[in-house]
Design an enzyme around this catalytic site. Structure first.
Site, PDB file in Angstrom:
ATOM      1  N   VAL A 141      27.123  23.678  38.136  1.00  0.00           N
ATOM      2  CA  VAL A 141      28.323  23.348  37.365  1.00  0.00           C
ATOM      3  C   VAL A 141      28.661  24.553  36.499  1.00  0.00           C
ATOM      4  O   VAL A 141      27.787  25.302  36.089  1.00  0.00           O
ATOM      5  CB  VAL A 141      28.165  22.101  36.461  1.00  0.00           C
ATOM      6  CG1 VAL A 141      27.986  20.841  37.274  1.00  0.00           C
ATOM      7  CG2 VAL A 141      27.032  22.279  35.482  1.00  0.00           C
ATOM      8  N   SER A 142      29.949  24.743  36.249  1.00  0.00           N
ATOM      9  CA  SER A 142      30.403  25.812  35.358  1.00  0.00           C
ATOM     10  C   SER A 142      30.657  25.225  33.984  1.00  0.00           C
ATOM     11  O   SER A 142      30.586  24.009  33.784  1.00  0.00           O
ATOM     12  CB  SER A 142      31.688  26.440  35.914  1.00  0.00           C
ATOM     13  OG  SER A 142      32.733  25.477  35.909  1.00  0.00           O
ATOM     14  N   THR A 143      30.990  26.075  33.028  1.00  0.00           N
ATOM     15  CA  THR A 143      31.307  25.580  31.686  1.00  0.00           C
ATOM     16  C   THR A 143      32.572  24.727  31.730  1.00  0.00           C
ATOM     17  O   THR A 143      32.717  23.772  30.969  1.00  0.00           O
ATOM     18  CB  THR A 143      31.502  26.755  30.718  1.00  0.00           C
ATOM     19  OG1 THR A 143      32.440  27.696  31.286  1.00  0.00           O
ATOM     20  CG2 THR A 143      30.190  27.474  30.471  1.00  0.00           C
ATOM     21  N   ASP A 149      33.442  22.806  34.293  1.00  0.00           N
ATOM     22  CA  ASP A 149      33.007  21.517  34.830  1.00  0.00           C
ATOM     23  C   ASP A 149      32.366  20.673  33.733  1.00  0.00           C
ATOM     24  O   ASP A 149      32.579  19.465  33.644  1.00  0.00           O
ATOM     25  CB  ASP A 149      31.993  21.712  35.965  1.00  0.00           C
ATOM     26  CG  ASP A 149      32.587  22.423  37.165  1.00  0.00           C
ATOM     27  OD1 ASP A 149      33.776  22.195  37.447  1.00  0.00           O
ATOM     28  OD2 ASP A 149      31.876  23.200  37.802  1.00  0.00           O
ATOM     29  N   GLN A 150      31.561  21.337  32.879  1.00  0.00           N
ATOM     30  CA  GLN A 150      30.893  20.624  31.801  1.00  0.00           C
ATOM     31  C   GLN A 150      31.909  20.024  30.839  1.00  0.00           C
ATOM     32  O   GLN A 150      31.720  18.920  30.333  1.00  0.00           O
ATOM     33  CB  GLN A 150      29.946  21.572  31.050  1.00  0.00           C
ATOM     34  CG  GLN A 150      28.742  21.997  31.873  1.00  0.00           C
ATOM     35  CD  GLN A 150      27.979  23.136  31.239  1.00  0.00           C
ATOM     36  OE1 GLN A 150      28.499  23.872  30.397  1.00  0.00           O
ATOM     37  NE2 GLN A 150      26.736  23.305  31.635  1.00  0.00           N
TER      38      GLN A 150
END
Length: 203
Positions: free
Chosen positions: A17-19, A21-22
């Site tokens: 996950v990317s930032t 996505d978070q």
């Protein structure tokens, strides 16, 4: 003539996950749980689990901490298939996806998605891989363009587009930057006056 039996399938589960996505409340735990259930359902032995948390999909696989370990273990022959929840978890740019595919294919490792109908072990799977990779890149660029247009529209209305508010300013009810009236107690003046005083002294 004896035929060599195919190597037994051993799966490496990869989640990312990317930032961004978070921020949308997407977590690696959800992906990891899905992949575990997928392997249990299809009776696939798991050779390892690799998780890159907070890593952009545009970063090449070999430049990610767990992605690098994944490639090293692939070269060591620890597994024959990399399983991802969705192709864009492996990469969000076609360039990074193709590079990952080439590196894994060189190690004799195929890529399989748990939610998309492809497996790079077959010719049609390789075609779908390229097609879905192009779609993932298009989606990323479309989102970036939409966000850029949104910022331009907000800026065109004289509103603040986000980020850290500069010292000496605050936002009014219409989200426009205005001189700050907050008092700096140690100086007995507002933030805006403090900034003006600093510039006067420098000048």
């Amino acid at each position: 003539m004896s035929l060599t039996p195919p190597a037994p399938i051993r799966v490496a589960c990869y989640a990312r996950v990317s930032t961004e996505d978070q921020a949308e409340r997407q977590t690696v735990d959800a992906q990891r749980d899905f992949l575990a259930r997928y392997c249990e359902l299809h009776q696939l032995p798991v050779a390892g689990v690799y998780v890159d948390d907070g890593i952009s999909g545009t970063v090449p696989l070999d430049a990610r901490p767990e992605g690098r370990r994944l490639l090293q273990d692939a070269e060591a022959g620890l597994f024959t298939v990399v399983l991802v929840y969705r192709l864009d978890r492996l990469g969000r740019s076609l360039k990074s996806l193709l590079a990952a595919h080439e590196q894994l294919e060189a190690a004799g490792v195929a890529i399989r998605s748990g939610t998309e109908p492809f497996d790079t072990a077959s010719p049609i799977g390789k075609f779908l891989f390229s097609l879905l990779g192009s779609m993932a890149e298009l989606e990323r660029e479309t989102i970036a363009e939409r966000m850029s247009r949104g910022r331009d529209r907000v800026a065109g209305q004289g509103q603040y587009t986000g980020g850290v508010i500069p010292t000496g300013y605050e936002l009014d009810a219409d989200r426009r930057l205005v001189p700050s009236t907050r008092i700096v107690e140690q100086l007995g003046m507002s933030e805006a006056d403090m900034v003006r005083d600093i510039f006067r002294r420098i000048a």
